[in-house]
Design a protein around this motif. Structure first.
Motif, PDB file in Angstrom:
ATOM      1  N   VAL A   1      42.632  23.481  30.340  1.00  0.00           N
ATOM      2  CA  VAL A   1      41.471  22.972  30.934  1.00  0.00           C
ATOM      3  C   VAL A   1      41.120  23.345  32.373  1.00  0.00           C
ATOM      4  CG1 VAL A   1      39.932  20.561  31.310  1.00  0.00           C
ATOM      5  CG2 VAL A   1      42.454  20.706  29.291  1.00  0.00           C
ATOM      6  N   ALA A   2      41.760  23.909  33.403  1.00  0.00           N
ATOM      7  CA  ALA A   2      41.874  23.903  35.051  1.00  0.00           C
ATOM      8  C   ALA A   2      41.112  25.474  34.645  1.00  0.00           C
ATOM      9  CB  ALA A   2      42.667  23.440  36.055  1.00  0.00           C
ATOM     10  N   VAL A   3      42.047  25.786  34.203  1.00  0.00           N
ATOM     11  CA  VAL A   3      41.312  27.463  34.624  1.00  0.00           C
ATOM     12  C   VAL A   3      39.880  27.662  33.416  1.00  0.00           C
ATOM     13  CG1 VAL A   3      42.308  29.843  33.111  1.00  0.00           C
ATOM     14  CG2 VAL A   3      43.975  29.012  34.063  1.00  0.00           C
ATOM     15  N   ALA A   4      40.006  26.685  32.503  1.00  0.00           N
ATOM     16  CA  ALA A   4      38.547  27.285  31.492  1.00  0.00           C
ATOM     17  C   ALA A   4      37.990  26.609  32.373  1.00  0.00           C
ATOM     18  CB  ALA A   4      38.802  26.653  30.257  1.00  0.00           C
ATOM     19  N   VAL A   5      37.631  25.207  33.597  1.00  0.00           N
ATOM     20  CA  VAL A   5      36.727  25.343  34.817  1.00  0.00           C
ATOM     21  C   VAL A   5      36.440  25.496  35.471  1.00  0.00           C
ATOM     22  CG1 VAL A   5      36.927  23.410  36.247  1.00  0.00           C
ATOM     23  CG2 VAL A   5      37.910  22.766  33.914  1.00  0.00           C
ATOM     24  N   ALA A   6      37.499  26.499  35.478  1.00  0.00           N
ATOM     25  CA  ALA A   6      37.594  27.478  37.286  1.00  0.00           C
ATOM     26  C   ALA A   6      36.797  28.644  36.884  1.00  0.00           C
ATOM     27  CB  ALA A   6      38.748  28.424  37.491  1.00  0.00           C
ATOM     28  N   ALA A   7      36.790  29.211  35.014  1.00  0.00           N
ATOM     29  CA  ALA A   7      36.024  30.003  34.774  1.00  0.00           C
ATOM     30  C   ALA A   7      34.674  29.460  34.242  1.00  0.00           C
ATOM     31  CB  ALA A   7      37.221  31.214  33.559  1.00  0.00           C
ATOM     32  N   ASN A   8      34.134  28.680  34.397  1.00  0.00           N
ATOM     33  CA  ASN A   8      32.978  28.326  34.323  1.00  0.00           C
ATOM     34  C   ASN A   8      32.885  28.517  31.904  1.00  0.00           C
ATOM     35  OD1 ASN A   8      30.473  26.968  33.990  1.00  0.00           O
ATOM     36  ND2 ASN A   8      29.685  28.309  35.561  1.00  0.00           N
ATOM     37  N   LEU A   9      34.169  28.387  31.698  1.00  0.00           N
ATOM     38  CA  LEU A   9      33.819  28.526  30.183  1.00  0.00           C
ATOM     39  C   LEU A   9      34.066  27.139  29.512  1.00  0.00           C
ATOM     40  CD1 LEU A   9      36.773  30.771  29.885  1.00  0.00           C
ATOM     41  CD2 LEU A   9      34.434  31.113  28.474  1.00  0.00           C
ATOM     42  N   PRO A  10      32.900  26.417  29.064  1.00  0.00           N
ATOM     43  CA  PRO A  10      32.905  24.854  28.618  1.00  0.00           C
ATOM     44  C   PRO A  10      34.240  24.724  26.925  1.00  0.00           C
ATOM     45  CG  PRO A  10      31.239  26.363  27.170  1.00  0.00           C
ATOM     46  CD  PRO A  10      31.648  27.012  28.231  1.00  0.00           C
ATOM     47  N   VAL A  11      34.228  23.578  27.376  1.00  0.00           N
ATOM     48  CA  VAL A  11      35.964  23.412  26.291  1.00  0.00           C
ATOM     49  C   VAL A  11      35.834  21.531  25.438  1.00  0.00           C
ATOM     50  CG1 VAL A  11      37.523  24.779  27.768  1.00  0.00           C
ATOM     51  CG2 VAL A  11      37.040  22.451  28.742  1.00  0.00           C
ATOM     52  N   ILE A  12      36.299  21.564  24.532  1.00  0.00           N
ATOM     53  CA  ILE A  12      36.225  20.341  23.973  1.00  0.00           C
ATOM     54  C   ILE A  12      37.512  19.635  23.760  1.00  0.00           C
ATOM     55  CG2 ILE A  12      35.943  21.436  21.657  1.00  0.00           C
ATOM     56  CD1 ILE A  12      34.984  18.514  20.892  1.00  0.00           C
TER      57      ILE A  12
ATOM     58  N   LEU B   1      25.320  25.436  26.218  1.00  0.00           N
ATOM     59  CA  LEU B   1      25.095  27.033  26.175  1.00  0.00           C
ATOM     60  C   LEU B   1      23.968  28.237  27.426  1.00  0.00           C
ATOM     61  CD1 LEU B   1      25.906  30.254  24.576  1.00  0.00           C
ATOM     62  CD2 LEU B   1      23.712  29.879  23.528  1.00  0.00           C
ATOM     63  N   GLU B   2      23.307  27.241  27.299  1.00  0.00           N
ATOM     64  CA  GLU B   2      22.637  27.172  28.613  1.00  0.00           C
ATOM     65  C   GLU B   2      21.397  26.752  30.000  1.00  0.00           C
ATOM     66  OE1 GLU B   2      18.669  28.119  27.107  1.00  0.00           O
ATOM     67  OE2 GLU B   2      18.751  29.085  24.888  1.00  0.00           O
ATOM     68  N   ARG B   3      22.601  25.948  29.627  1.00  0.00           N
ATOM     69  CA  ARG B   3      22.844  24.528  31.265  1.00  0.00           C
ATOM     70  C   ARG B   3      21.624  24.155  31.113  1.00  0.00           C
ATOM     71  NH1 ARG B   3      27.566  26.498  30.791  1.00  0.00           N
ATOM     72  NH2 ARG B   3      28.779  26.206  32.355  1.00  0.00           N
ATOM     73  N   THR B   4      20.549  23.832  29.545  1.00  0.00           N
ATOM     74  CA  THR B   4      18.885  23.262  30.354  1.00  0.00           C
ATOM     75  C   THR B   4      19.115  21.391  29.541  1.00  0.00           C
ATOM     76  OG1 THR B   4      18.085  25.428  29.873  1.00  0.00           O
ATOM     77  CG2 THR B   4      16.752  23.696  29.542  1.00  0.00           C
ATOM     78  N   VAL B   5      18.433  21.046  30.140  1.00  0.00           N
ATOM     79  CA  VAL B   5      18.532  19.718  29.700  1.00  0.00           C
ATOM     80  C   VAL B   5      16.744  18.936  30.241  1.00  0.00           C
ATOM     81  CG1 VAL B   5      19.223  17.403  29.954  1.00  0.00           C
ATOM     82  CG2 VAL B   5      20.364  19.145  30.648  1.00  0.00           C
ATOM     83  N   GLY B   6      16.144  19.376  28.990  1.00  0.00           N
ATOM     84  CA  GLY B   6      14.344  19.158  29.013  1.00  0.00           C
ATOM     85  C   GLY B   6      13.816  20.515  29.547  1.00  0.00           C
ATOM     86  N   ASP B   7      13.426  20.182  31.022  1.00  0.00           N
ATOM     87  CA  ASP B   7      12.473  21.447  31.658  1.00  0.00           C
ATOM     88  C   ASP B   7      13.523  21.596  32.745  1.00  0.00           C
ATOM     89  OD1 ASP B   7      10.483  21.855  30.326  1.00  0.00           O
ATOM     90  OD2 ASP B   7       8.800  20.995  30.335  1.00  0.00           O
ATOM     91  N   LEU B   8      14.755  21.540  33.184  1.00  0.00           N
ATOM     92  CA  LEU B   8      15.391  21.506  34.175  1.00  0.00           C
ATOM     93  C   LEU B   8      17.239  22.066  33.342  1.00  0.00           C
ATOM     94  CD1 LEU B   8      16.436  20.090  36.936  1.00  0.00           C
ATOM     95  CD2 LEU B   8      17.422  18.730  35.945  1.00  0.00           C
ATOM     96  N   THR B   9      16.930  23.130  34.574  1.00  0.00           N
ATOM     97  CA  THR B   9      18.304  23.942  34.141  1.00  0.00           C
ATOM     98  C   THR B   9      19.472  23.959  35.321  1.00  0.00           C
ATOM     99  OG1 THR B   9      16.942  26.142  33.549  1.00  0.00           O
ATOM    100  CG2 THR B   9      19.393  26.422  34.185  1.00  0.00           C
ATOM    101  N   LEU B  10      20.710  23.390  35.273  1.00  0.00           N
ATOM    102  CA  LEU B  10      21.562  22.981  35.867  1.00  0.00           C
ATOM    103  C   LEU B  10      21.988  23.993  36.131  1.00  0.00           C
ATOM    104  CD1 LEU B  10      23.022  20.818  33.354  1.00  0.00           C
ATOM    105  CD2 LEU B  10      21.613  19.926  35.271  1.00  0.00           C
ATOM    106  N   PRO B  11      22.507  24.178  37.628  1.00  0.00           N
ATOM    107  CA  PRO B  11      22.972  25.183  38.791  1.00  0.00           C
ATOM    108  C   PRO B  11      24.141  25.825  37.762  1.00  0.00           C
ATOM    109  CG  PRO B  11      22.584  22.902  39.502  1.00  0.00           C
ATOM    110  CD  PRO B  11      23.071  22.917  37.935  1.00  0.00           C
ATOM    111  N   ASP B  12      24.847  26.814  37.555  1.00  0.00           N
ATOM    112  CA  ASP B  12      25.737  27.362  37.064  1.00  0.00           C
ATOM    113  C   ASP B  12      27.066  26.914  37.603  1.00  0.00           C
ATOM    114  OD1 ASP B  12      23.597  29.644  36.259  1.00  0.00           O
ATOM    115  OD2 ASP B  12      24.240  31.267  37.987  1.00  0.00           O
TER     116      ASP B  12
END
Length: 384
Positions: A11-22, A110-121
């Motif tokens: 989980v820590a490695v995935a968070v660092a690499a910005n990989l979404p995990v479940i 996938l795109e970090r998009t919520v409504g018309d807002l794009t979340l930061p990378d």
């Protein structure tokens, strides 16, 4: 390393690499508290969004009139993450979210998009779910949403729980994010593997239960490649596997001082593309014995592999190294390697020639070795 420790580090490695995990696990096993502790350790604001109490508009936005047009207003949790500029979005109880809510989550994951807002990378995404038969009014995870996540199995082991009660539950050390060169090298390796196993590029599961977990697709192979790159520069290994200095050791073995534990790599790769395809990739990486790209560039007599899949892998690594280096000298030296490969495997050399030509740095001269490559360059569409 215990299975639970491997998953925590994954989980820590995935968070660092910005990989979404479940995280998949039974209720009450500490998934939420572990994610909150990781966020605190990393200094990230955490927004917890529980699927069972949300509507589709909480992800797709609520339509409102603004400036004479329709604006899909994001919820407050998304605005807070956007204002912070970074953070961790924790999507909890995903299998309690009905299909309409899961569908609305697709662009968020996938795109970090919520409504018309794009979340930061810099906003990371972690989700958690109970198996549908253990969730309140549980639903299977939809195949499109499942294919956007790396699936990790959260297991509870008595020894870990006992130690946690006695001394506190461990939070993994922060892992560094993989650099562009590591990502490019890992993508080249995964691409070489898929050339010899093309039937694994896409394998859509035939049942809802399997479709709700990791399965192979171009998207999930991309996640697997980023996981390989992240593990190359992840936490130090806790095993005694020795690094021999070759690329295979840096990519597949649990090398002391430079490579994440092999269990962590396996958790991430299998979680991205499923067990069958994931085990094949890991086995293939482990059996590679490739020369270092820098050695090939500086030594024109360094031995090359003979197997076609290894040639694809080594040329991909050379091209990735040269493009990351960016110097005219490295670019010119790379054509010598391509020319050597072209003598026995022109089809392999053609792809590398195309990539090199596209990445020609300013000031790089055309080396004389390109003359012997004229037929290869024509077949690659680089010469008329």
């Amino acid at each position: 390393m215990s299975s639970q420790s491997a998953v925590r580090e994954a989980v820590a490695v995935a968070v660092a690499a910005n990989l979404p995990v479940i995280l998949w696990g039974a209720p009450g096993t500490g998934k939420t508290s572990s994610v909150l502790a990781l966020g605190a350790r990393l200094g990230l604001p955490v927004e917890v969004v529980v699927g069972s109490i949300r509507e589709p508009s909480d992800f797709s936005g609520l339509p409102v009139l603004r400036d004479g047009g329709t604006w899909f207003a994001p919820p407050r949790w998304a605005e807070r993450l956007a204002e912070a500029g970074h953070g961790l979005l924790f999507l909890d109880e995903l299998t309690t979210a009905p299909p309409a809510v899961q569908a609305a989550m697709l662009r968020v994951v996938l795109e970090r998009t919520v409504g018309d807002l794009t979340l930061p990378d810099e906003v990371r995404i972690v989700a958690a779910a109970n198996p549908p038969d253990q969730a309140a009014d549980g639903w299977d995870l939809s195949a499109p949403l499942a294919n956007r996540l790396i699936h990790l199995h959260w297991q509870v082991e008595a020894a870990d729980i006992a130690e946690g009660f006695a001394t506190g539950f461990a939070v993994p050390e922060p892992a560094p994010a993989p650099g562009p060169e590591a990502v490019a090298r890992a993508r080249a390796l995964v691409g070489a593997f898929l050339r010899v196993r093309p039937e694994l590029v896409l394998a859509v599961p035939d049942g809802p239960e399997r479709a709700g977990r990791g399965w192979p697709s171009p998207r999930s192979w991309e996640m697997a490649a980023r996981a390989v790159a992240a593990c190359e520069r992840g936490p130090a290994a806790r095993t005694s596997a020795a690094c021999e200095g070759g690329m295979a050791a840096r990519t597949s073995a649990a090398c002391e001082g430079g490579m994440a534990d092999g269990e962590v790599l396996a958790e991430l790769v299998l979680g991205a593309v499923g067990e069958a395809a994931g085990f094949e990739l890991i086995s293939w990486l482990r059996d590679l014995d490739l020369p270092d790209p820098q050695t090939l560039l500086t030594d024109p007599h360094a031995p090359l592999p003979t197997r076609v899949d290894r040639l694809y892998a080594v040329l991909g690594a050379v091209v990735s190294h040269v493009l990351a280096d960016g110097s005219p000298q490295a670019w010119e030296q790379a054509w010598t390697v391509v020319a050597r490969v072209a003598r026995t495997a022109p089809d392999v050399a053609a792809g590398a020639a195309r990539s090199l030509a596209r990445g020609r740095p300013a000031g790089a001269a055309l080396p004389h070795t390109m003359l012997e490559l004229a037929p290869i360059l024509r077949s690659a569409g680089l010469l008329r």
